[in-house]
Design a protein around this motif. Structure first.
Motif, PDB file in Angstrom:
ATOM      1  N   HIS A 235       0.823  -1.208   0.000  1.00  0.00           N
ATOM      2  CA  HIS A 235       0.000   0.000   0.000  1.00  0.00           C
ATOM      3  C   HIS A 235       0.859   1.261   0.000  1.00  0.00           C
ATOM      4  CE1 HIS A 235      -3.216  -2.811   0.957  1.00  0.00           C
ATOM      5  NE2 HIS A 235      -2.524  -3.226   2.002  1.00  0.00           N
ATOM      6  N   SER A 236       2.060   1.142  -0.533  1.00  0.00           N
ATOM      7  CA  SER A 236       2.980   2.279  -0.513  1.00  0.00           C
ATOM      8  C   SER A 236       3.241   2.780  -1.923  1.00  0.00           C
ATOM      9  CB  SER A 236       4.298   1.867   0.143  1.00  0.00           C
ATOM     10  OG  SER A 236       5.254   2.896   0.040  1.00  0.00           O
ATOM     11  N   SER A 237       3.487   4.077  -2.015  1.00  0.00           N
ATOM     12  CA  SER A 237       3.825   4.690  -3.310  1.00  0.00           C
ATOM     13  C   SER A 237       5.316   5.001  -3.396  1.00  0.00           C
ATOM     14  CB  SER A 237       3.022   5.972  -3.505  1.00  0.00           C
ATOM     15  OG  SER A 237       3.285   6.893  -2.435  1.00  0.00           O
ATOM     16  N   MET A 238       6.116   4.261  -2.642  1.00  0.00           N
ATOM     17  CA  MET A 238       7.559   4.472  -2.676  1.00  0.00           C
ATOM     18  C   MET A 238       8.101   4.203  -4.077  1.00  0.00           C
ATOM     19  SD  MET A 238       8.908   2.565   0.779  1.00  0.00           S
ATOM     20  CE  MET A 238       8.249   2.928   2.401  1.00  0.00           C
ATOM     21  N   PRO A 239       9.181   4.880  -4.452  1.00  0.00           N
ATOM     22  CA  PRO A 239       9.833   4.566  -5.730  1.00  0.00           C
ATOM     23  C   PRO A 239      10.246   3.101  -5.774  1.00  0.00           C
ATOM     24  CG  PRO A 239      10.697   6.606  -4.814  1.00  0.00           C
ATOM     25  CD  PRO A 239       9.833   6.000  -3.759  1.00  0.00           C
ATOM     26  N   HIS A 240      10.255   2.537  -6.975  1.00  0.00           N
ATOM     27  CA  HIS A 240      10.563   1.118  -7.137  1.00  0.00           C
ATOM     28  C   HIS A 240      11.942   0.773  -6.588  1.00  0.00           C
ATOM     29  CE1 HIS A 240      10.543  -2.890  -8.853  1.00  0.00           C
ATOM     30  NE2 HIS A 240      11.715  -2.650  -9.417  1.00  0.00           N
ATOM     31  N   VAL A 241      12.911   1.664  -6.755  1.00  0.00           N
ATOM     32  CA  VAL A 241      14.263   1.373  -6.295  1.00  0.00           C
ATOM     33  C   VAL A 241      14.303   1.262  -4.772  1.00  0.00           C
ATOM     34  CG1 VAL A 241      14.935   3.825  -6.212  1.00  0.00           C
ATOM     35  CG2 VAL A 241      16.686   2.048  -6.477  1.00  0.00           C
ATOM     36  N   VAL A 242      13.492   2.070  -4.076  1.00  0.00           N
ATOM     37  CA  VAL A 242      13.449   2.002  -2.611  1.00  0.00           C
ATOM     38  C   VAL A 242      12.829   0.684  -2.170  1.00  0.00           C
ATOM     39  CG1 VAL A 242      12.533   3.078  -0.523  1.00  0.00           C
ATOM     40  CG2 VAL A 242      13.358   4.505  -2.405  1.00  0.00           C
ATOM     41  N   LYS A 243      11.755   0.267  -2.845  1.00  0.00           N
ATOM     42  CA  LYS A 243      11.127  -1.008  -2.505  1.00  0.00           C
ATOM     43  C   LYS A 243      12.101  -2.174  -2.710  1.00  0.00           C
ATOM     44  CE  LYS A 243       6.380   0.388  -3.633  1.00  0.00           C
ATOM     45  NZ  LYS A 243       5.187   0.095  -4.466  1.00  0.00           N
ATOM     46  N   THR A 244      12.843  -2.096  -3.807  1.00  0.00           N
ATOM     47  CA  THR A 244      13.797  -3.168  -4.096  1.00  0.00           C
ATOM     48  C   THR A 244      14.883  -3.235  -3.036  1.00  0.00           C
ATOM     49  OG1 THR A 244      13.398  -2.937  -6.472  1.00  0.00           O
ATOM     50  CG2 THR A 244      15.411  -4.074  -5.808  1.00  0.00           C
ATOM     51  N   LEU A 245      15.400  -2.067  -2.630  1.00  0.00           N
ATOM     52  CA  LEU A 245      16.447  -2.035  -1.606  1.00  0.00           C
ATOM     53  C   LEU A 245      15.944  -2.584  -0.277  1.00  0.00           C
ATOM     54  CD1 LEU A 245      18.130   1.432  -2.338  1.00  0.00           C
ATOM     55  CD2 LEU A 245      19.071  -0.841  -2.784  1.00  0.00           C
ATOM     56  N   LEU A 246      14.689  -2.297   0.071  1.00  0.00           N
ATOM     57  CA  LEU A 246      14.115  -2.826   1.315  1.00  0.00           C
ATOM     58  C   LEU A 246      13.986  -4.345   1.252  1.00  0.00           C
ATOM     59  CD1 LEU A 246      11.324  -0.202   2.096  1.00  0.00           C
ATOM     60  CD2 LEU A 246      13.429  -0.579   3.395  1.00  0.00           C
ATOM     61  N   GLU A 247      13.615  -4.857   0.084  1.00  0.00           N
ATOM     62  CA  GLU A 247      13.398  -6.295  -0.049  1.00  0.00           C
ATOM     63  C   GLU A 247      14.696  -7.093  -0.038  1.00  0.00           C
ATOM     64  OE1 GLU A 247       9.201  -6.551  -2.550  1.00  0.00           O
ATOM     65  OE2 GLU A 247      11.130  -6.668  -3.619  1.00  0.00           O
ATOM     66  N   ILE A 248      15.750  -6.543  -0.661  1.00  0.00           N
ATOM     67  CA  ILE A 248      17.007  -7.298  -0.756  1.00  0.00           C
ATOM     68  C   ILE A 248      17.975  -6.965   0.374  1.00  0.00           C
ATOM     69  CG2 ILE A 248      16.772  -7.422  -3.261  1.00  0.00           C
ATOM     70  CD1 ILE A 248      19.024  -5.368  -3.493  1.00  0.00           C
ATOM     71  N   ASN A 249      17.566  -6.112   1.295  1.00  0.00           N
ATOM     72  CA  ASN A 249      18.357  -5.808   2.484  1.00  0.00           C
ATOM     73  C   ASN A 249      18.735  -7.131   3.157  1.00  0.00           C
ATOM     74  OD1 ASN A 249      19.192  -5.222   5.102  1.00  0.00           O
ATOM     75  ND2 ASN A 249      17.342  -4.093   5.648  1.00  0.00           N
ATOM     76  N   PRO A 250      20.029  -7.430   3.336  1.00  0.00           N
ATOM     77  CA  PRO A 250      20.412  -8.749   3.856  1.00  0.00           C
ATOM     78  C   PRO A 250      19.813  -9.085   5.208  1.00  0.00           C
ATOM     79  CG  PRO A 250      22.280  -7.222   3.862  1.00  0.00           C
ATOM     80  CD  PRO A 250      21.199  -6.591   3.056  1.00  0.00           C
ATOM     81  N   ALA A 251      19.726  -8.111   6.119  1.00  0.00           N
ATOM     82  CA  ALA A 251      19.125  -8.394   7.420  1.00  0.00           C
ATOM     83  C   ALA A 251      17.667  -8.801   7.255  1.00  0.00           C
ATOM     84  CB  ALA A 251      19.246  -7.174   8.329  1.00  0.00           C
ATOM     85  N   ALA A 252      16.932  -8.095   6.393  1.00  0.00           N
ATOM     86  CA  ALA A 252      15.526  -8.418   6.155  1.00  0.00           C
ATOM     87  C   ALA A 252      15.381  -9.785   5.499  1.00  0.00           C
ATOM     88  CB  ALA A 252      14.887  -7.343   5.285  1.00  0.00           C
ATOM     89  N   VAL A 253      16.298 -10.129   4.598  1.00  0.00           N
ATOM     90  CA  VAL A 253      16.248 -11.426   3.914  1.00  0.00           C
ATOM     91  C   VAL A 253      16.347 -12.565   4.922  1.00  0.00           C
ATOM     92  CG1 VAL A 253      17.562 -12.965   2.406  1.00  0.00           C
ATOM     93  CG2 VAL A 253      17.065 -10.625   1.668  1.00  0.00           C
ATOM     94  N   TYR A 254      17.324 -12.499   5.823  1.00  0.00           N
ATOM     95  CA  TYR A 254      17.498 -13.581   6.791  1.00  0.00           C
ATOM     96  C   TYR A 254      16.363 -13.610   7.814  1.00  0.00           C
ATOM     97  CZ  TYR A 254      22.135 -13.919   4.748  1.00  0.00           C
ATOM     98  OH  TYR A 254      23.173 -14.063   3.863  1.00  0.00           O
ATOM     99  N   ILE A 255      15.856 -12.448   8.209  1.00  0.00           N
ATOM    100  CA  ILE A 255      14.729 -12.405   9.144  1.00  0.00           C
ATOM    101  C   ILE A 255      13.486 -13.020   8.518  1.00  0.00           C
ATOM    102  CG2 ILE A 255      13.110 -10.843  10.299  1.00  0.00           C
ATOM    103  CD1 ILE A 255      15.506  -8.968  10.806  1.00  0.00           C
ATOM    104  N   ASP A 256      13.175 -12.629   7.280  1.00  0.00           N
ATOM    105  CA  ASP A 256      11.973 -13.149   6.615  1.00  0.00           C
ATOM    106  C   ASP A 256      12.080 -14.654   6.350  1.00  0.00           C
ATOM    107  OD1 ASP A 256      10.664 -10.769   6.668  1.00  0.00           O
ATOM    108  OD2 ASP A 256      11.017 -10.252   4.571  1.00  0.00           O
ATOM    109  N   LEU A 257      13.274 -15.134   5.994  1.00  0.00           N
ATOM    110  CA  LEU A 257      13.441 -16.571   5.778  1.00  0.00           C
ATOM    111  C   LEU A 257      13.211 -17.348   7.070  1.00  0.00           C
ATOM    112  CD1 LEU A 257      16.462 -16.889   3.314  1.00  0.00           C
ATOM    113  CD2 LEU A 257      14.108 -17.640   2.939  1.00  0.00           C
TER     114      LEU A 257
END
Length: 304
Positions: A235-257
């Motif tokens: 539900h966010s209108s963030m730029p695509h590059v910001v969304k991508t950086l949030l998703e591939i953030n290594p800390a977030a990757v390991y937490i979500d896994l």
């Protein structure tokens, strides 16, 4: 009987003006010179028992002065989770739309603490152990790796409490829990690599240790520890590059896994695409890159 003394032949005249050539002529080498990368790996493997024993000793001594002793290994992240739940889950309402929010939050806090503590310990791995570095000859990478191993051992203690929390909130054991093992292995390699990077930086500039808490706190807030990246980005209108950086953030990757492995309500569609590739890529990039970066300054640690 006469005794013959064998002396090296006289050095060439050119070598008398060149200290390096003179040392080579007499079979001398630089004390503490950096070995080749393959030789360094072999030395490090030969010290694997030291690394394990050093990490265990540090973990045992960490709370030796506290009356509750090793209980704090579990109590500290649980208290952090309780504070974050009150601030973010109750006051700011980030729990809305997130199923099993308490298991979601506690898992995020425990996994994030593993990375945070490994990096913080890494910043002082060399500068905080100069006596050991200067007194003994051993591959210096053993220190940041042992500190990362210490934090992994502490996380394993905390995981016992996490399992109890999951059971209390109706999350039953499942086959997917086995995925926690490769996640922790990849995260450990990532943490150890980053620890070696900051260990080299901290050996040269001790002030890094003062700056690191601010950097890590900022990193925590963008890593989805207390809030759902997936639900927010929908539900966010963030730029695509910001969304991508949030998703591939290594800390977030390991937490979500880890959440995907342990929590039934955390589904595969909440993970970014190619998440396992990201987890492996970050581990290789940090692990190999951090190791080579640290090795290149091997002969300078403890000097000056």
């Amino acid at each position: 009987m006469s005794q013959v003394l064998h002396t090296p032949p006289p050095a060439p005249a050119a070598a008398e003006d060149d200290p390096a050539a003179l040392a080579a002529h007499h079979g001398l080498s630089v004390s503490g010179a950096r070995p080749t990368l393959s030789a360094y790996l072999r030395e490090l493997w030969a010290r694997r028992h030291f690394i394990t024993a050093f990490a265990t000793a540090k973990l045992t001594a960490q709370y030796s002065q506290a009356k509750l002793g090793q209980v704090w290994q579990v109590a500290t992240p649980l208290l952090n989770a309780a504070v974050y739940y009150f601030i973010f889950g109750v006051l700011l309402g980030t729990s809305r739309g997130v199923s099993d929010y308490i298991p979601f939050l506690v898992t995020g806090v425990f996994i994030w603490t593993f990375t945070q503590s490994s990096i913080m310990a890494g910043t002082r791995a060399i500068s905080g152990n100069l006596g050991l570095v200067r007194a003994l000859h051993f591959p210096r990478a053993a220190l940041p790796i042992s500190f990362a191993l210490q934090q992994l051992q502490q996380l394993l203690f905390s995981m016992a409490a996490l399992v109890v929390i999951l059971l209390c909130f109706g999350v039953m054991p499942a086959a997917s829990w086995a995925l926690a093992v490769p996640v922790l292995v990849l995260q450990f390699v990532f943490n150890a690599g980053v620890s070696m990077v900051v260990a080299r930086m901290g050996a040269k500039t001790p002030d890094i240790a003062q700056l690191m808490p601010f950097l890590l706190r900022t990193w925590m807030y963008v890593s989805g520890v207390m809030w759902s990246i997936d639900a927010t980005l929908k539900h966010s209108s963030m730029p695509h590059v910001v969304k991508t950086l949030l998703e591939i953030n290594p800390a977030a990757v390991y937490i979500d896994l880890m959440r995907f492995a342990l929590i039934d309500s955390f589904k595969a569609h909440q993970l970014p695409h190619h998440v396992w590739a990201y987890a492996l890529g970050w581990a290789l990039l940090a692990g190999v890159g951090g190791f080579v970066y640290f090795w290149k300054a091997e002969e300078r640690y403890g000097r000056g």
